[in-house]
Design a protein around this motif. Structure first.
Motif, PDB file in Angstrom:
ATOM      1  N   GLY A 114       0.808  -1.214   0.000  1.00 39.17           N
ATOM      2  CA  GLY A 114       0.000   0.000   0.000  1.00 39.17           C
ATOM      3  C   GLY A 114       0.839   1.262   0.000  1.00 39.17           C
ATOM      4  O   GLY A 114       2.024   1.249  -0.320  1.00 39.17           O
ATOM      5  N   GLU A 115       0.182   2.351   0.362  1.00 36.43           N
ATOM      6  CA  GLU A 115       0.837   3.648   0.467  1.00 36.43           C
ATOM      7  C   GLU A 115       0.845   4.082   1.929  1.00 36.43           C
ATOM      8  O   GLU A 115      -0.063   3.753   2.692  1.00 36.43           O
ATOM      9  N   VAL A 116       1.840   4.857   2.293  1.00 36.24           N
ATOM     10  CA  VAL A 116       1.917   5.450   3.621  1.00 36.24           C
ATOM     11  C   VAL A 116       1.584   6.932   3.503  1.00 36.24           C
ATOM     12  O   VAL A 116       2.075   7.607   2.595  1.00 36.24           O
ATOM     13  N   SER A 117       0.743   7.431   4.398  1.00 36.20           N
ATOM     14  CA  SER A 117       0.413   8.853   4.434  1.00 36.20           C
ATOM     15  C   SER A 117       0.834   9.432   5.774  1.00 36.20           C
ATOM     16  O   SER A 117       0.419   8.934   6.825  1.00 36.20           O
ATOM     17  N   LEU A 118       1.648  10.480   5.725  1.00 37.08           N
ATOM     18  CA  LEU A 118       2.058  11.202   6.920  1.00 37.08           C
ATOM     19  C   LEU A 118       1.313  12.536   6.938  1.00 37.08           C
ATOM     20  O   LEU A 118       1.328  13.277   5.944  1.00 37.08           O
TER      21      LEU A 118
ATOM     22  N   GLN B  92       3.335   3.434  12.038  1.00 39.29           N
ATOM     23  CA  GLN B  92       4.427   4.121  12.723  1.00 39.29           C
ATOM     24  C   GLN B  92       5.491   4.462  11.698  1.00 39.29           C
ATOM     25  O   GLN B  92       6.159   3.568  11.169  1.00 39.29           O
ATOM     26  N   PRO B  93       5.666   5.728  11.357  1.00 40.07           N
ATOM     27  CA  PRO B  93       6.596   6.051  10.275  1.00 40.07           C
ATOM     28  C   PRO B  93       8.047   5.789  10.654  1.00 40.07           C
ATOM     29  O   PRO B  93       8.439   5.914  11.819  1.00 40.07           O
ATOM     30  N   THR B  94       8.829   5.439   9.661  1.00 37.61           N
ATOM     31  CA  THR B  94      10.253   5.242   9.855  1.00 37.61           C
ATOM     32  C   THR B  94      10.963   6.588   9.814  1.00 37.61           C
ATOM     33  O   THR B  94      10.407   7.607   9.362  1.00 37.61           O
ATOM     34  N   GLY B  95      12.214   6.591  10.240  1.00 39.34           N
ATOM     35  CA  GLY B  95      12.993   7.810  10.160  1.00 39.34           C
ATOM     36  C   GLY B  95      13.150   8.304   8.739  1.00 39.34           C
ATOM     37  O   GLY B  95      13.110   9.507   8.466  1.00 39.34           O
ATOM     38  N   ALA B  96      13.314   7.366   7.798  1.00 38.46           N
ATOM     39  CA  ALA B  96      13.461   7.746   6.398  1.00 38.46           C
ATOM     40  C   ALA B  96      12.180   8.370   5.849  1.00 38.46           C
ATOM     41  O   ALA B  96      12.225   9.325   5.061  1.00 38.46           O
ATOM     42  N   GLU B  97      11.029   7.831   6.257  1.00 38.30           N
ATOM     43  CA  GLU B  97       9.745   8.392   5.811  1.00 38.30           C
ATOM     44  C   GLU B  97       9.552   9.804   6.361  1.00 38.30           C
ATOM     45  O   GLU B  97       9.134  10.720   5.640  1.00 38.30           O
TER      46      GLU B  97
ATOM     47  N   ALA C 236      11.889  11.895   7.323  1.00 43.80           N
ATOM     48  CA  ALA C 236      12.862  12.797   6.708  1.00 43.80           C
ATOM     49  C   ALA C 236      12.418  13.228   5.317  1.00 43.80           C
ATOM     50  O   ALA C 236      12.546  14.407   4.942  1.00 43.80           O
ATOM     51  N   LEU C 237      11.873  12.289   4.540  1.00 43.41           N
ATOM     52  CA  LEU C 237      11.424  12.626   3.194  1.00 43.41           C
ATOM     53  C   LEU C 237      10.227  13.564   3.243  1.00 43.41           C
ATOM     54  O   LEU C 237      10.166  14.567   2.505  1.00 43.41           O
ATOM     55  N   ALA C 238       9.263  13.277   4.109  1.00 44.02           N
ATOM     56  CA  ALA C 238       8.086  14.140   4.214  1.00 44.02           C
ATOM     57  C   ALA C 238       8.483  15.560   4.593  1.00 44.02           C
ATOM     58  O   ALA C 238       7.972  16.544   4.032  1.00 44.02           O
ATOM     59  N   GLU C 239       9.395  15.692   5.532  1.00 42.54           N
ATOM     60  CA  GLU C 239       9.808  17.025   5.964  1.00 42.54           C
ATOM     61  C   GLU C 239      10.619  17.741   4.884  1.00 42.54           C
ATOM     62  O   GLU C 239      10.532  18.971   4.746  1.00 42.54           O
TER      63      GLU C 239
ATOM     64  N   PHE D 285       9.928   2.453  -3.327  1.00 43.32           N
ATOM     65  CA  PHE D 285      10.377   2.317  -4.703  1.00 43.32           C
ATOM     66  C   PHE D 285      11.890   2.162  -4.691  1.00 43.32           C
ATOM     67  O   PHE D 285      12.600   2.964  -4.078  1.00 43.32           O
ATOM     68  N   ALA D 286      12.373   1.125  -5.352  1.00 42.84           N
ATOM     69  CA  ALA D 286      13.817   0.844  -5.394  1.00 42.84           C
ATOM     70  C   ALA D 286      14.392   0.733  -3.991  1.00 42.84           C
ATOM     71  O   ALA D 286      15.514   1.171  -3.725  1.00 42.84           O
ATOM     72  N   GLY D 287      13.609   0.147  -3.083  1.00 41.39           N
ATOM     73  CA  GLY D 287      14.094  -0.144  -1.743  1.00 41.39           C
ATOM     74  C   GLY D 287      14.100   1.015  -0.777  1.00 41.39           C
ATOM     75  O   GLY D 287      14.656   0.897   0.333  1.00 41.39           O
ATOM     76  N   ALA D 288      13.481   2.143  -1.128  1.00 39.38           N
ATOM     77  CA  ALA D 288      13.473   3.313  -0.248  1.00 39.38           C
ATOM     78  C   ALA D 288      12.163   4.075  -0.440  1.00 39.38           C
ATOM     79  O   ALA D 288      11.472   3.893  -1.449  1.00 39.38           O
ATOM     80  N   PRO D 289      11.813   4.953   0.514  1.00 42.03           N
ATOM     81  CA  PRO D 289      10.588   5.743   0.329  1.00 42.03           C
ATOM     82  C   PRO D 289      10.718   6.699  -0.846  1.00 42.03           C
ATOM     83  O   PRO D 289      11.791   7.268  -1.094  1.00 42.03           O
ATOM     84  N   ALA D 290       9.615   6.867  -1.566  1.00 42.00           N
ATOM     85  CA  ALA D 290       9.549   7.829  -2.665  1.00 42.00           C
ATOM     86  C   ALA D 290       8.227   8.576  -2.552  1.00 42.00           C
ATOM     87  O   ALA D 290       7.220   8.022  -2.102  1.00 42.00           O
TER      88      ALA D 290
END
Length: 289
Positions: A181-185, A219-224, A226-229, A249-254
């Motif tokens: 699915g998709e994650v929404s912050l 529960q968002p990850t640190g990478a998620e 960081a990208l949102a911010e 996507f390609a092993g990381a949040p996009a």
């Protein structure tokens, strides 16, 4: 007796689905002593009568975009208007994703096609993609989106039809959407409030509830985070509310989308969500009075 402070929450006159959450916000505002009216953006009212106009659920705006933008531009000059007009104008066309990608924000690869493009099928074939999602560059809720093989004649017919009506975007199908699915912050006043994971129904790729999608706490990850911010740091003006949609996507949040005009904010998913938003709006109202 002093009147309670009032704000208006802007909605739409013709909705693709019922609004499932504004009542949560109205109730939270009432607890803070703020009265909230809910009015369609196209209503013939004096918007200057409210010290704070909050664009909330105008889920018909994309069908009347020039009219909606004209209303927003006029109204933001009359009163405090959130999100700011500059943000709404920037966010109404998904071309903003192209700008963010150029600034280093991870996004899904995208083929951008202008309205009336005569060689759309050839441009798509040149990408060498297999399964793709074709969708309008101005839309909401996956309306007009088609998942198909890029070489499928039905895909090419759909592509030509969309290009005849407006700008189009094509992306390779992200398999993680079907699987995870998709994650929404969700952010209020630039601060993280809560996150959810939207899961599509079995066999579908659309995560919206009108297609059978379901919502789950996340529960968002640190990478998620960081990208949102990083996305929020690049908007044309600070946002009062924001929903940042991410996929793997390609092993990381996009970034899939930054929803800054009319996002469902899942205010009923966590107990504190509506109150988080209500406090930010109350503080904005106090700043104007």
């Amino acid at each position: 007796m002093q009147a309670r402070p009032r704000i208006v929450l802007v909605t739409g006159a013709e909705m693709a689905k019922p609004d499932p959450e504004t009542h949560h916000l109205v109730a939270a505002l009432a607890q803070l002593g703020v009265e909230a009216d809910v009015v369609p953006w196209s209503a013939p009212v004096d918007w200057a009568a409210w010290p704070l106009v909050v664009v909330r659920t105008p889920w018909d705006y994309f069908r009347r975009l020039p009219e909606f933008l004209a209303w927003a531009e006029a109204t933001h000059q009359l009163t405090r208007f959130v999100n700011p007009f500059a943000v709404i104008d920037w966010n109404c066309h998904k071309q903003y994703l192209r700008e963010l990608a150029a600034e280093g924000i991870p996004t899904v690869p995208t083929l951008w096609l202008d309205k009336g493009c005569a060689d759309a099928p050839a441009q798509l074939a040149a990408r060498g993609w297999g399964e793709v999602v074709v969708k309008p560059a101005v839309s909401i809720g996956a309306i007009g989106a088609l998942r198909a093989m890029a070489s499928d004649p039905a895909c090419l017919v759909h592509l030509d039809s969309l290009v005849a009506d407006g700008d189009v975007m094509v992306q390779p199908f992200v398999t993680s959407v079907a699987e995870a699915g998709e994650v929404s912050l969700v952010y209020f006043g630039g601060r993280f409030s809560h996150a959810i994971r939207k899961q599509p129904a079995a066999g579908d790729f659309r995560v919206q509830d009108m297609y059978g999608g379901t919502v789950h706490p996340h529960q968002p990850t640190g990478a998620e985070l960081a990208l949102a911010e990083a996305v929020l740091a690049r908007t044309p003006a600070p946002t009062t509310y924001a929903r940042i949609d991410l996929v793997e996507f390609a092993g990381a949040p996009a970034l899939m989308e930054a929803e800054l005009i009319e996002p469902e904010l899942f205010l009923g998913v966590t107990p504190e969500a509506a109150m988080n938003f209500a406090r930010v709006l109350r503080d904005a109202l106090r700043a104007e009075t």
